[in-house]
Design a protein around this motif. Structure first.
Motif, PDB file in Angstrom:
ATOM      1  N   ASN A 244      36.064  40.863  36.617  1.00  9.48           N
ATOM      2  CA  ASN A 244      36.883  40.452  35.477  1.00  9.48           C
ATOM      3  C   ASN A 244      36.080  39.589  34.502  1.00  9.48           C
ATOM      4  O   ASN A 244      36.285  39.666  33.281  1.00  9.48           O
ATOM      5  CB  ASN A 244      38.113  39.689  35.965  1.00  9.48           C
ATOM      6  CG  ASN A 244      39.069  39.349  34.843  1.00  9.48           C
ATOM      7  OD1 ASN A 244      39.427  40.206  34.026  1.00  9.48           O
ATOM      8  ND2 ASN A 244      39.493  38.097  34.771  1.00  9.48           N
ATOM      9  N   ILE A 245      35.181  38.758  35.011  1.00 16.03           N
ATOM     10  CA  ILE A 245      34.309  37.979  34.130  1.00 16.03           C
ATOM     11  C   ILE A 245      33.524  38.916  33.221  1.00 16.03           C
ATOM     12  O   ILE A 245      33.427  38.703  32.009  1.00 16.03           O
ATOM     13  CB  ILE A 245      33.351  37.095  34.953  1.00 16.03           C
ATOM     14  CG1 ILE A 245      34.113  35.948  35.614  1.00 16.03           C
ATOM     15  CG2 ILE A 245      32.219  36.547  34.080  1.00 16.03           C
ATOM     16  CD1 ILE A 245      33.277  35.126  36.579  1.00 16.03           C
ATOM     17  N   PHE A 246      32.965  39.983  33.798  1.00 16.30           N
ATOM     18  CA  PHE A 246      32.186  40.915  32.990  1.00 16.30           C
ATOM     19  C   PHE A 246      33.071  41.686  32.006  1.00 16.30           C
ATOM     20  O   PHE A 246      32.614  42.086  30.932  1.00 16.30           O
ATOM     21  CB  PHE A 246      31.436  41.889  33.899  1.00 16.30           C
ATOM     22  CG  PHE A 246      30.414  41.229  34.791  1.00 16.30           C
ATOM     23  CD1 PHE A 246      29.749  40.080  34.391  1.00 16.30           C
ATOM     24  CD2 PHE A 246      30.118  41.765  36.034  1.00 16.30           C
ATOM     25  CE1 PHE A 246      28.807  39.467  35.209  1.00 16.30           C
ATOM     26  CE2 PHE A 246      29.173  41.171  36.858  1.00 16.30           C
ATOM     27  CZ  PHE A 246      28.514  40.019  36.446  1.00 16.30           C
ATOM     28  N   THR A 247      34.330  41.877  32.380  1.00 18.17           N
ATOM     29  CA  THR A 247      35.250  42.567  31.473  1.00 18.17           C
ATOM     30  C   THR A 247      35.580  41.710  30.258  1.00 18.17           C
ATOM     31  O   THR A 247      35.545  42.181  29.111  1.00 18.17           O
ATOM     32  CB  THR A 247      36.544  42.947  32.216  1.00 18.17           C
ATOM     33  OG1 THR A 247      36.239  43.848  33.276  1.00 18.17           O
ATOM     34  CG2 THR A 247      37.549  43.602  31.273  1.00 18.17           C
ATOM     35  N   ILE A 248      35.876  40.425  30.487  1.00 20.21           N
ATOM     36  CA  ILE A 248      36.313  39.576  29.378  1.00 20.21           C
ATOM     37  C   ILE A 248      35.159  38.965  28.595  1.00 20.21           C
ATOM     38  O   ILE A 248      35.309  38.629  27.417  1.00 20.21           O
ATOM     39  CB  ILE A 248      37.249  38.451  29.870  1.00 20.21           C
ATOM     40  CG1 ILE A 248      36.514  37.492  30.806  1.00 20.21           C
ATOM     41  CG2 ILE A 248      38.486  39.016  30.525  1.00 20.21           C
ATOM     42  CD1 ILE A 248      37.345  36.322  31.278  1.00 20.21           C
ATOM     43  N   GLU A 468      42.274  33.707  34.381  1.00 22.77           N
ATOM     44  CA  GLU A 468      43.103  33.641  35.581  1.00 22.77           C
ATOM     45  C   GLU A 468      42.613  34.641  36.618  1.00 22.77           C
ATOM     46  O   GLU A 468      41.808  35.532  36.323  1.00 22.77           O
ATOM     47  CB  GLU A 468      44.568  33.933  35.219  1.00 22.77           C
ATOM     48  CG  GLU A 468      45.188  32.887  34.302  1.00 22.77           C
ATOM     49  CD  GLU A 468      46.652  33.188  34.006  1.00 22.77           C
ATOM     50  OE1 GLU A 468      47.069  34.352  34.209  1.00 22.77           O
ATOM     51  OE2 GLU A 468      47.359  32.266  33.573  1.00 22.77           O
ATOM     52  N   ALA A 469      43.101  34.495  37.827  1.00 21.91           N
ATOM     53  CA  ALA A 469      42.742  35.413  38.905  1.00 21.91           C
ATOM     54  C   ALA A 469      43.351  36.784  38.658  1.00 21.91           C
ATOM     55  O   ALA A 469      44.397  36.917  38.007  1.00 21.91           O
ATOM     56  CB  ALA A 469      43.224  34.856  40.248  1.00 21.91           C
ATOM     57  N   VAL A 470      42.685  37.802  39.185  1.00 21.89           N
ATOM     58  CA  VAL A 470      43.196  39.172  39.113  1.00 21.89           C
ATOM     59  C   VAL A 470      43.488  39.649  40.537  1.00 21.89           C
ATOM     60  O   VAL A 470      42.990  39.080  41.509  1.00 21.89           O
ATOM     61  CB  VAL A 470      42.190  40.111  38.420  1.00 21.89           C
ATOM     62  CG1 VAL A 470      41.961  39.686  36.977  1.00 21.89           C
ATOM     63  CG2 VAL A 470      40.865  40.147  39.181  1.00 21.89           C
ATOM     64  N   PRO A 471      44.297  40.685  40.678  1.00 20.36           N
ATOM     65  CA  PRO A 471      44.629  41.169  42.036  1.00 20.36           C
ATOM     66  C   PRO A 471      43.398  41.687  42.774  1.00 20.36           C
ATOM     67  O   PRO A 471      42.420  42.133  42.165  1.00 20.36           O
ATOM     68  CB  PRO A 471      45.625  42.307  41.762  1.00 20.36           C
ATOM     69  CG  PRO A 471      46.164  42.029  40.393  1.00 20.36           C
ATOM     70  CD  PRO A 471      45.047  41.407  39.630  1.00 20.36           C
ATOM     71  N   HIS A 472      43.478  41.629  44.090  1.00 18.26           N
ATOM     72  CA  HIS A 472      42.423  42.188  44.924  1.00 18.26           C
ATOM     73  C   HIS A 472      43.072  42.852  46.140  1.00 18.26           C
ATOM     74  O   HIS A 472      44.245  42.609  46.442  1.00 18.26           O
ATOM     75  CB  HIS A 472      41.427  41.105  45.344  1.00 18.26           C
ATOM     76  CG  HIS A 472      42.003  40.021  46.213  1.00 18.26           C
ATOM     77  ND1 HIS A 472      42.315  40.206  47.542  1.00 18.26           N
ATOM     78  CD2 HIS A 472      42.319  38.723  45.943  1.00 18.26           C
ATOM     79  CE1 HIS A 472      42.786  39.085  48.056  1.00 18.26           C
ATOM     80  NE2 HIS A 472      42.818  38.171  47.105  1.00 18.26           N
ATOM     81  N   PRO A 473      42.333  43.707  46.858  1.00 16.33           N
ATOM     82  CA  PRO A 473      42.893  44.346  48.051  1.00 16.33           C
ATOM     83  C   PRO A 473      43.385  43.293  49.053  1.00 16.33           C
ATOM     84  O   PRO A 473      42.891  42.154  49.072  1.00 16.33           O
ATOM     85  CB  PRO A 473      41.703  45.143  48.612  1.00 16.33           C
ATOM     86  CG  PRO A 473      40.854  45.420  47.409  1.00 16.33           C
ATOM     87  CD  PRO A 473      40.975  44.215  46.538  1.00 16.33           C
ATOM     88  N   PRO A 474      44.338  43.660  49.896  1.00 17.85           N
ATOM     89  CA  PRO A 474      44.995  42.686  50.779  1.00 17.85           C
ATOM     90  C   PRO A 474      44.144  42.280  51.976  1.00 17.85           C
ATOM     91  O   PRO A 474      44.489  42.550  53.131  1.00 17.85           O
ATOM     92  CB  PRO A 474      46.268  43.417  51.214  1.00 17.85           C
ATOM     93  CG  PRO A 474      45.883  44.866  51.172  1.00 17.85           C
ATOM     94  CD  PRO A 474      44.951  45.005  50.006  1.00 17.85           C
ATOM     95  N   ILE A 475      43.020  41.647  51.684  1.00 20.30           N
ATOM     96  CA  ILE A 475      42.159  41.083  52.724  1.00 20.30           C
ATOM     97  C   ILE A 475      42.102  39.584  52.462  1.00 20.30           C
ATOM     98  O   ILE A 475      41.664  39.147  51.399  1.00 20.30           O
ATOM     99  CB  ILE A 475      40.753  41.695  52.706  1.00 20.30           C
ATOM    100  CG1 ILE A 475      40.844  43.213  52.914  1.00 20.30           C
ATOM    101  CG2 ILE A 475      39.865  41.052  53.771  1.00 20.30           C
ATOM    102  CD1 ILE A 475      39.518  43.938  52.816  1.00 20.30           C
ATOM    103  N   ARG A 476      42.563  38.783  53.419  1.00 22.48           N
ATOM    104  CA  ARG A 476      42.718  37.356  53.182  1.00 22.48           C
ATOM    105  C   ARG A 476      41.366  36.644  53.169  1.00 22.48           C
ATOM    106  O   ARG A 476      40.391  37.117  53.755  1.00 22.48           O
ATOM    107  CB  ARG A 476      43.596  36.743  54.272  1.00 22.48           C
ATOM    108  CG  ARG A 476      43.035  36.870  55.677  1.00 22.48           C
ATOM    109  CD  ARG A 476      43.971  36.274  56.719  1.00 22.48           C
ATOM    110  NE  ARG A 476      43.486  36.496  58.077  1.00 22.48           N
ATOM    111  CZ  ARG A 476      42.585  35.732  58.687  1.00 22.48           C
ATOM    112  NH1 ARG A 476      42.079  34.681  58.052  1.00 22.48           N
ATOM    113  NH2 ARG A 476      42.202  35.989  59.911  1.00 22.48           N
ATOM    114  N   PRO A 477      41.283  35.492  52.526  1.00 22.52           N
ATOM    115  CA  PRO A 477      40.067  34.687  52.603  1.00 22.52           C
ATOM    116  C   PRO A 477      39.738  34.330  54.046  1.00 22.52           C
ATOM    117  O   PRO A 477      40.633  34.219  54.891  1.00 22.52           O
ATOM    118  CB  PRO A 477      40.419  33.432  51.789  1.00 22.52           C
ATOM    119  CG  PRO A 477      41.518  33.864  50.882  1.00 22.52           C
ATOM    120  CD  PRO A 477      42.294  34.894  51.637  1.00 22.52           C
TER     121      PRO A 477
END
Length: 489
Positions: A244-248, A468-477
């Protein structure tokens, strides 16, 4: 004391007790919601009203563990033990804080005490067992070093050219020199949660290591006249936020250069994807994509906070060892445009440190517990003048006067560092002479913070870009951390 006065005193004491309980409940709620700095403030108010309440110290200690301010966690737990030598939670907290610092013998001592006080506690027994395992591992590694039987570097022992890429492999194929098309294909492949062939992983590690070896421990980067330069802070395995950083802010290129200021791995469970992308970018743009080392680019942190487990799960122990070798060659700092000193942690316990001294540091090693290299990776600023013991238990806290003195001595105007979560993604301190930037939004899926990067112009003036944060696959920290539950994940 008259009867009325005694009744009034009892009533006041009851009222104080109710207020302390209210503050404790509020702190617990803030902690459960992930607002750890706010919880600390509330627990501190409660401690001021009731300084003999051990539960308040152990609760605040846990907040500090979550924020990786292990020095303060240790201090709170030690106070609780002074108040109540049989406080089991306090020994838990000490064990957890020392584990977070990789001080396994100290952790073992405190978990052992917790087990003695509460013999049937299964959690304490598991933590003690993990400490025993780590202490034995350290002793084994030291014995090997003492015997002169240390294994050769992975870069010398792995024979990359003999690794066959099977016809069935359907991912991007790498040829040298690396191309922008390959890097874009790589990021899309990783975005889809697919694996790059291990031969190409090794090739990227080899080329990146060769590039990094040629750099001094503090390197200089110009900003072209009329150009801009972006500086990012911690990304901690948050791969989808990196994309997302590279996108914005635009993809890295000679016209859009970047520096990432350490802590690429651990905590977030896409650390492999983050650091492989960054090393591939370094191979593609060696003069326009820059990397410095953070305190989490080390074996001790990687064992605790997930990167080792992640790489072993996705590839192999040999692959993790190769990453560790490359991490040892990451530079420790950068001077941008001749005026901005960029370092992951902070400044020093001495007043006479010069850039030339830092450029000459031997960095090809695991970080020591003290000295200039340790301070560059671990130190933090403080609002009051002077120096204080580190809230983390490593490095130190340094005041605005220390920042000003370092800048004046070295002909600089600004320190940029990372290493700390900030609600806005960045924070200005030391009268505008120091900026912290943190680029992992909603850190660990809990903190609710913004991410930010700093964009510098050719006059070394900067502005923050927040996201802001963007969604990611459901793998927890901390998915791959062997002791993830220790930190509440």
């Amino acid at each position: 004391m008259s009867g009325d006065e005694a009744a009034a005193a009892v009533g006041a004491e009851a009222a104080d007790g109710e207020e302390v309980e209210r503050l404790k409940t509020e702190g617990n709620k803030l902690f459960a919601e992930g607002h750890h700095p706010d919880a600390i403030k509330v627990y501190t108010q409660a401690i001021q009203a009731d300084p003999l309440n051990t539960a308040l110290y152990t609760n605040r200690s846990l907040c500090h563990i979550k924020m990786e301010t292990h020095g303060l966690a240790i201090a709170d737990a030690a106070t609780a033990i002074e108040l109540d030598p049989k406080c089991v939670k306090a020994y838990y907290r000490l064990g957890s804080a020392y584990m977070g610092l990789g001080k396994y013998k100290d952790a073992r001592t405190n978990y052992r005490k917790a087990c003695q006080l509460k013999p049937n506690d299964r959690d304490a027994a598991l933590r003690l067992k993990e400490c025993d395992k780590q202490v034995k591992r350290e002793a084994f590694e030291k014995a090997i070093e003492a015997g002169g039987d240390e294994a050769p570097p992975v870069s010398e022992s792995v024979h990359i050219e003999t690794i066959v890429v099977e016809d069935s492999y359907d991912g991007p194929r790498l040829s040298w020199p690396i191309t922008a098309e390959f890097v874009k294909e790589l990021t899309e492949h990783l975005r889809a949660q697919k694996a790059l062939h291990r031969r190409y992983v090794f090739e990227i590690l080899r080329e990146a290591e060769n590039i990094l070896k040629r750099l001094p421990s503090v390197f200089d980067v110009p900003i072209p006249p009329g150009g801009t330069f972006s500086v990012c802070g911690d990304t901690h395995g948050q791969f989808y936020d990196l994309l997302n950083i590279f996108t914005i802010n635009g993809w890295p290129s000679p016209e859009n250069p970047y520096l990432f200021n350490g802590d690429y791995v651990d905590r977030g469970s896409f650390s492999f994807e983050v650091v492989l992308t960054m090393l591939a970018m370094k191979c593609l743009l060696p003069d326009h994509f820059h990397l410095t080392r953070g305190n989490h680019e080390s074996k001790t942190m990687n064992k605790m906070y997930g990167f080792e487990g992640e790489v072993k799960h996705k590839y192999s122990e040999q692959t993790f060892s190769y990453f560790s070798e490359v991490f040892n060659w990451l530079p420790l700092g950068c001077v941008l445009g001749g005026k901005v000193f960029i370092v992951h942690g902070g400044l020093f316990s001495r007043d006479d440190v010069t850039l030339d001294e830092l450029r000459a540091l031997n960095r090809n090693r695991e970080p020591p517990e003290e000295g200039l290299m340790s301070e560059m990776l671990w130190s933090d600023p403080q609002p009051q003048p002077g120096r204080s013991p580190s809230k983390r238990g490593v490095g130190l806290s340094f005041g605005p006067d220390v920042t000003q003195s370092f800048l004046e001595r070295n002909g600089l105007k600004l320190v940029v560092r990372s290493h700390e979560v900030k609600d806005a993604g960045y924070e200005v301190e030391a009268g505008g002479r120091l900026v912290t930037v943190f680029s992992a939004p909603n850190y660990c899926d809990q903190m609710g913070n913004m991410g930010a990067l700093l964009r510098f112009d050719s006059d070394c003036e900067w502005k923050a870009v927040q996201f802001e944060a963007v969604p990611h696959p459901p793998i927890r920290p901390m998915q791959y951390a062997s002791m993830g539950s220790l930190f509440g994940f």
